[in-house]
Design a protein around this motif. Structure first.
Motif, mmCIF file in Angstrom:
data_model
loop_
_atom_site.group_PDB
_atom_site.id
_atom_site.type_symbol
_atom_site.label_atom_id
_atom_site.label_comp_id
_atom_site.label_asym_id
_atom_site.label_seq_id
_atom_site.Cartn_x
_atom_site.Cartn_y
_atom_site.Cartn_z
ATOM 1 N N ILE A 139 0.859 -1.177 0.000
ATOM 2 C CA ILE A 139 0.000 0.000 0.000
ATOM 3 C C ILE A 139 0.900 1.234 0.000
ATOM 4 N N TRP A 140 0.792 2.031 -1.059
ATOM 5 C CA TRP A 140 1.493 3.316 -1.085
ATOM 6 C C TRP A 140 0.509 4.382 -0.611
ATOM 7 N N ALA A 141 0.761 4.910 0.581
ATOM 8 C CA ALA A 141 -0.131 5.898 1.175
ATOM 9 C C ALA A 141 0.491 7.284 1.065
ATOM 10 N N TYR A 142 -0.325 8.253 0.695
ATOM 11 C CA TYR A 142 0.117 9.634 0.557
ATOM 12 C C TYR A 142 -0.986 10.550 1.065
ATOM 13 N N ASP A 143 -0.683 11.784 1.256
ATOM 14 C CA ASP A 143 -1.654 12.716 1.825
ATOM 15 C C ASP A 143 -1.580 14.015 1.041
ATOM 16 N N THR A 154 -9.811 8.859 -0.599
ATOM 17 C CA THR A 154 -8.928 7.825 -1.128
ATOM 18 C C THR A 154 -7.527 8.390 -1.283
ATOM 19 N N LYS A 155 -6.592 7.897 -0.485
ATOM 20 C CA LYS A 155 -5.223 8.425 -0.483
ATOM 21 C C LYS A 155 -4.200 7.293 -0.495
ATOM 22 N N HIS A 156 -4.418 6.303 -1.350
ATOM 23 C CA HIS A 156 -3.419 5.254 -1.479
ATOM 24 C C HIS A 156 -3.543 4.582 -2.840
ATOM 25 N N ASN A 158 -2.250 0.692 -4.796
ATOM 26 C CA ASN A 158 -1.924 -0.696 -4.476
ATOM 27 C C ASN A 158 -0.868 -1.199 -5.448
ATOM 28 N N VAL A 201 3.247 -1.213 4.050
ATOM 29 C CA VAL A 201 2.585 0.090 3.919
ATOM 30 C C VAL A 201 3.676 1.149 3.818
ATOM 31 N N TRP A 203 4.596 5.025 3.389
ATOM 32 C CA TRP A 203 4.194 6.433 3.415
ATOM 33 C C TRP A 203 5.233 7.228 2.629
#
Length: 290
Positions: A139-143, A154-156, A158, A201, A203
């Motif tokens: 999971i690449w999560a960003y903000d 939705t901030k990720h 796959n 995961v 970030w």
């Protein structure tokens, strides 16, 4: 096999071609790492316009920067492609079958998608590779960006990770960049200094709109994200492939890390961006339609 422009002892390549025509020209097992970031099938056009700031000596520019300096905003090329397919999976499946064929026995595929299609892709890759060859879902999560008010924003993305042979794949965690501990006071000073290995995961910020990495190409992925992939799943001198290359981030990272690469795209704006970004490290080639 049709004659190919690629050779195992040849130059890095940026190839202007439909990947459906080019991939069959490559030999079995040629690549240790394949990273692909295909269109996400969002149903809408993707576009981004290049902008750059030029110092305005007269002080009447349209932007004010550091220490009150005046700048003019110069708009450059508008890059655009249509991210909609009437039959997405008949488009993607034969290309993933080719990816399986092209991976070396110790090779790894990273397929970068989002929530719209990733669950279908998991089932498809289980069928192509075998369920035992599934390694991870990252999971690449960003903000960054707008936030919906009528649902969870939705901030990720796959990234599905599959290996060619679960008994032989290459993975070197020692080469991966480490992260700071979230609770540094709970670990020893030595561990705190070293940092911790990433989990599944990640970030990581998107490409900064004003950063040096920015090419102006839509959906460009940050080098830091791809660097982790290349570090873990390839060695110096190994061949890496991206057949939805876009802005050429895989090629840029591979060149900096001593890997060899092939980047393929059929869109002329992508080739123009990659020629500028990778021209010192690769030959520009083309593959005629089959």
């Amino acid at each position: 096999m049709t004659e190919t422009v690629w050779a195992p002892d040849g130059s890095n390549l940026v190839v202007h071609a439909d990947n459906a025509d080019f991939l069959p020209t490559l030999p079995d097992g040629a690549f240790t790492l394949i990273y692909v970031d295909p269109p996400f099938n969002t149903g809408r056009a993707q576009q981004r316009q290049e902008t750059r700031m030029v110092l305005n000596a007269g002080g009447d520019g349209d932007r004010v920067g550091f220490k009150g300096r005046s700048y003019d905003t110069i708009k450059g090329a508008l890059h655009r492609y249509d991210d909609a397919f009437s039959d997405y999976w008949s488009f993607l499946e034969p290309r993933l079958v080719e990816a399986w064929r092209l991976l070396a026995d110790d090779g790894t595929l990273y397929l970068h998608l989002d929530y719209r299609e990733v669950h279908y892709a998991k089932v498809m890759l289980d069928a192509i590779f075998g369920r035992e060859c599934f390694l991870n879902e990252i999971i690449w999560a960003y903000d960054y960006g707008a936030r919906a008010k009528n649902r969870w924003p939705t901030k990720h993305d796959n990234i599905l990770v599959y290996v060619k042979n679960p008994a032989k794949y290459h993975f070197n965690s020692a080469e991966v960049d480490r992260e700071p501990y979230m609770a540094p006071g709970l670990v020893t000073p030595a561990k705190r200094e070293l940092g911790k290995l990433p989990t599944d995961v990640w970030w990581h910020t998107i490409v900064s709109p004003t950063g040096k990495e920015k090419t102006g190409y839509p959906t460009q992925k940050p080098e830091g994200l791809v660097r982790r992939v290349v570090a873990a799943s390839s060695r110096p001198g190994d061949w890496c492939l991206d057949f939805f290359a876009g802005s050429g981030t895989l090629g840029a990272v591979a060149a900096k890390m001593g890997r060899r690469f092939v980047c393929v795209d059929q869109n002329q704006p992508a080739i123009d961006v990659m020629a500028k970004r990778l021209g010192a490290h690769a030959e520009i080639a083309s593959c005629p339609p089959a």
